[in-house]
Design a protein around this motif. Structure first.
Motif, PDB file in Angstrom:
ATOM      1  N   ALA A 221     -10.544 -24.268  -9.329  1.00  0.00           N
ATOM      2  CA  ALA A 221     -10.183 -23.489 -10.506  1.00  0.00           C
ATOM      3  C   ALA A 221     -11.272 -22.459 -10.800  1.00  0.00           C
ATOM      4  N   ILE A 222     -10.860 -21.210 -11.052  1.00  0.00           N
ATOM      5  CA  ILE A 222     -11.793 -20.151 -11.445  1.00  0.00           C
ATOM      6  C   ILE A 222     -11.211 -19.450 -12.672  1.00  0.00           C
ATOM      7  N   PRO A 223     -12.054 -18.807 -13.496  1.00  0.00           N
ATOM      8  CA  PRO A 223     -11.564 -18.183 -14.728  1.00  0.00           C
ATOM      9  C   PRO A 223     -10.479 -17.134 -14.507  1.00  0.00           C
ATOM     10  N   GLU A 224     -10.492 -16.480 -13.355  1.00  0.00           N
ATOM     11  CA  GLU A 224      -9.565 -15.378 -13.102  1.00  0.00           C
ATOM     12  C   GLU A 224      -8.225 -15.836 -12.528  1.00  0.00           C
ATOM     13  N   GLU A 225      -8.022 -17.143 -12.383  1.00  0.00           N
ATOM     14  CA  GLU A 225      -6.829 -17.617 -11.686  1.00  0.00           C
ATOM     15  C   GLU A 225      -5.531 -17.127 -12.323  1.00  0.00           C
ATOM     16  N   GLU A 226      -5.421 -17.241 -13.631  1.00  0.00           N
ATOM     17  CA  GLU A 226      -4.170 -16.840 -14.288  1.00  0.00           C
ATOM     18  C   GLU A 226      -3.874 -15.367 -14.052  1.00  0.00           C
ATOM     19  N   ARG A 227      -4.898 -14.522 -14.158  1.00  0.00           N
ATOM     20  CA  ARG A 227      -4.687 -13.080 -13.953  1.00  0.00           C
ATOM     21  C   ARG A 227      -4.296 -12.781 -12.509  1.00  0.00           C
ATOM     22  N   ILE A 228      -4.929 -13.435 -11.571  1.00  0.00           N
ATOM     23  CA  ILE A 228      -4.595 -13.207 -10.165  1.00  0.00           C
ATOM     24  C   ILE A 228      -3.148 -13.597  -9.894  1.00  0.00           C
ATOM     25  N   ARG A 229      -2.741 -14.750 -10.388  1.00  0.00           N
ATOM     26  CA  ARG A 229      -1.352 -15.179 -10.178  1.00  0.00           C
ATOM     27  C   ARG A 229      -0.380 -14.205 -10.848  1.00  0.00           C
ATOM     28  N   GLU A 230      -0.703 -13.727 -12.032  1.00  0.00           N
ATOM     29  CA  GLU A 230       0.171 -12.763 -12.713  1.00  0.00           C
ATOM     30  C   GLU A 230       0.271 -11.465 -11.934  1.00  0.00           C
ATOM     31  N   THR A 231      -0.850 -10.980 -11.414  1.00  0.00           N
ATOM     32  CA  THR A 231      -0.846  -9.728 -10.654  1.00  0.00           C
ATOM     33  C   THR A 231       0.078  -9.819  -9.450  1.00  0.00           C
ATOM     34  N   PHE A 232      -0.026 -10.903  -8.701  1.00  0.00           N
ATOM     35  CA  PHE A 232       0.818 -11.063  -7.521  1.00  0.00           C
ATOM     36  C   PHE A 232       2.286 -11.249  -7.922  1.00  0.00           C
ATOM     37  N   ALA A 233       2.543 -11.932  -9.023  1.00  0.00           N
ATOM     38  CA  ALA A 233       3.928 -12.109  -9.483  1.00  0.00           C
ATOM     39  C   ALA A 233       4.541 -10.770  -9.892  1.00  0.00           C
ATOM     40  N   ILE A 234       3.753  -9.928 -10.549  1.00  0.00           N
ATOM     41  CA  ILE A 234       4.262  -8.612 -10.963  1.00  0.00           C
ATOM     42  C   ILE A 234       4.477  -7.720  -9.747  1.00  0.00           C
ATOM     43  N   LEU A 235       3.597  -7.825  -8.769  1.00  0.00           N
ATOM     44  CA  LEU A 235       3.810  -7.071  -7.518  1.00  0.00           C
ATOM     45  C   LEU A 235       5.125  -7.474  -6.866  1.00  0.00           C
ATOM     46  N   ASP A 236       5.401  -8.760  -6.859  1.00  0.00           N
ATOM     47  CA  ASP A 236       6.671  -9.228  -6.301  1.00  0.00           C
ATOM     48  C   ASP A 236       7.851  -8.652  -7.091  1.00  0.00           C
ATOM     49  N   ALA A 237       7.696  -8.573  -8.426  1.00  0.00           N
ATOM     50  CA  ALA A 237       8.764  -8.005  -9.249  1.00  0.00           C
ATOM     51  C   ALA A 237       8.961  -6.523  -8.947  1.00  0.00           C
ATOM     52  N   HIS A 238       7.876  -5.823  -8.596  1.00  0.00           N
ATOM     53  CA  HIS A 238       7.965  -4.420  -8.192  1.00  0.00           C
ATOM     54  C   HIS A 238       8.588  -4.276  -6.794  1.00  0.00           C
ATOM     55  N   GLU A 239       8.792  -5.392  -6.106  1.00  0.00           N
ATOM     56  CA  GLU A 239       9.331  -5.410  -4.742  1.00  0.00           C
ATOM     57  C   GLU A 239       8.439  -4.646  -3.768  1.00  0.00           C
ATOM     58  N   VAL A 240       7.130  -4.862  -3.935  1.00  0.00           N
ATOM     59  CA  VAL A 240       6.150  -4.244  -3.042  1.00  0.00           C
ATOM     60  C   VAL A 240       5.789  -5.235  -1.940  1.00  0.00           C
TER      61      VAL A 240
END
Length: 407
Positions: A221-240
């Motif tokens: 676990a690292i402090p940035e985990e939630e943000r990293i997961r959100e970033t990748f999820a939003i990229l998937d939503a952008h269909e990139v």
């Protein structure tokens, strides 16, 4: 005979038209995301670049003293000038600020395929947004730009917090060596740098991880985990489409969070065409500590990667005339030009046959003005692709060509 300086180029019309066409395609693409173009001076105070990159960069720059004894440099990149502009003149703008730029830069380096001493950069800066949505938008814009430009490429996305969590307790010089090994994917050298620990195996496994769950199983676990997961999820939503890569190590002293790179075809071993990520620069230039995210694309590399392509060019009309029709031909050419049609005429007094021969090399249509056309107030319009020709009024001829658009 005086030659052009080494590492620079002359552009003939066909090549320049292809470049301009790509420029406009990329401008339209980035504008769809709400980014607006800015421009900065081609030379800046030298300190602007040494503050960011250190005195060592001077050897790679065109740096000089002006007549007032001031240390000046031709800009080697555009992120620092754009952030300097923001600090000087735009701090009060509503956030986030969405800007893009396109301009030439100068570096004193060895010229090679896709790399020149005068080169052009296209990029964006998203200033004042420190969220996963902002990170994902910048990556999505970069993907959209390259795709719109017709580049075939592979996009790799990572986050520096992952690697930093595994090396944060190492001495600074060891961290630097580790980053160099990871950047080159030299796992043998990595084990030499870290011979007595299992850390090299951890770093190798992190780089080779295929999904976020596997990556966080390595780092914990690292402090940035939630943000990293959100970033990748939003990229998937952008269909990139992207490849997860937590081994991106270049710019670790500059970037602060998300990082991404794109690698294109037809560029040989040095095939990176885009690089970017989250950073903080404004405070170096006298502003507040402001989060930013952006990327730069090597425009010259875009053109090399695309290969030889015929640019879309405007339909061209050649107006040719006999001596009796020469004056009328000027009015006919003017009518085409006023309607936005590229129009060329004879300036050398060539014979009608010579004019027709010349027109066949450059034009799509020929408008013939002879004695009969003058008497009847008409022109003969010939389609050079089909050989079909019609006698028409000037208005009908112009309307017919304008309706064709771009060839």
């Amino acid at each position: 005979m005086i030659q052009k300086p080494r590492g620079t180029r002359d552009f003939f019309p066909d090549e320049l038209e292809a470049r301009r066409d790509s420029e406009e395609t990329m401008r339209r693409a980035v504008s769809r995301w709400g980014y607006r173009e800015v421009a900065t001076p081609e030379f800046e105070n030298l300190e602007l670049f040494t503050l960011r990159s250190g005195e060592g960069i001077i050897e790679e720059m065109y740096a000089f003293q002006d007549k007032g004894g001031r240390d000046i440099a031709l800009r080697p990149e555009l992120t620092a000038p754009v952030l300097r502009m923001y600090v000087n003149e735009a701090k009060v703008l509503n956030k986030p600020v969405r800007w893009f730029y396109f301009g030439d830069c100068f570096r004193y380096e060895r010229p090679q395929k896709g790399r020149y001493r005068q080169f052009w950069q296209f990029g964006i800066e998203l200033i004042g947004a420190d969220t996963s949505s902002a990170d994902a938008e910048v990556i999505a814009v970069g993907y959209d730009l390259l795709r719109s430009a017709g580049v075939r490429f592979e996009l790799r996305v990572g986050h520096l917090a992952m690697m930093k969590s595994l090396i944060v307790d190492l001495e600074v010089d060891i961290q630097k060596k580790v980053r160099g090994c990871l950047d080159k994917r030299d796992y043998g050298a990595l084990h030499e740098v870290l011979p007595d620990t299992g850390r090299a195996d951890q770093l190798t496994a992190l780089i080779e991880s295929k999904n976020l769950d596997d990556a966080f199983a390595i780092t914990g676990a690292i402090p940035e985990e939630e943000r990293i997961r959100e970033t990748f999820a939003i990229l998937d939503a952008h269909e990139v489409p992207y490849i997860q890569n937590f081994g991106i190590a270049r710019g670790l002293d500059y970037y602060t969070g998300c990082v991404f790179e794109a690698f294109a075809e037809n560029l040989g071993a040095e095939n990176q065409i885009m690089g970017g990520g989250g950073y903080r620069l404004a405070h170096l230039f006298g502003g507040e500590d402001t989060p930013s995210c952006g990327f730069a694309i090597g425009f010259d590399r875009v053109m090399v990667s695309r290969g030889e392509e015929s640019p879309r060019r405007p339909v061209t009309v050649a107006v040719v005339a006999t001596p009796e029709g020469r004056i009328d031909s000027i009015r006919v050419a003017s009518a085409f030009r006023k309607s936005g049609v590229r129009t060329i005429t004879d300036l050398l007094g060539k014979s009608l046959s010579a004019q027709l021969s010349q027109a066949a090399k450059h034009a799509d249509y020929v408008a013939v003005i002879g004695k009969r056309e003058v008497e009847e107030g008409m022109i003969t319009l010939r389609d050079l692709s089909t050989g079909e020709q019609k006698q028409l009024t000037i208005e009908d001829a112009v309307a017919g060509v304008v309706g064709i658009g771009v060839s």
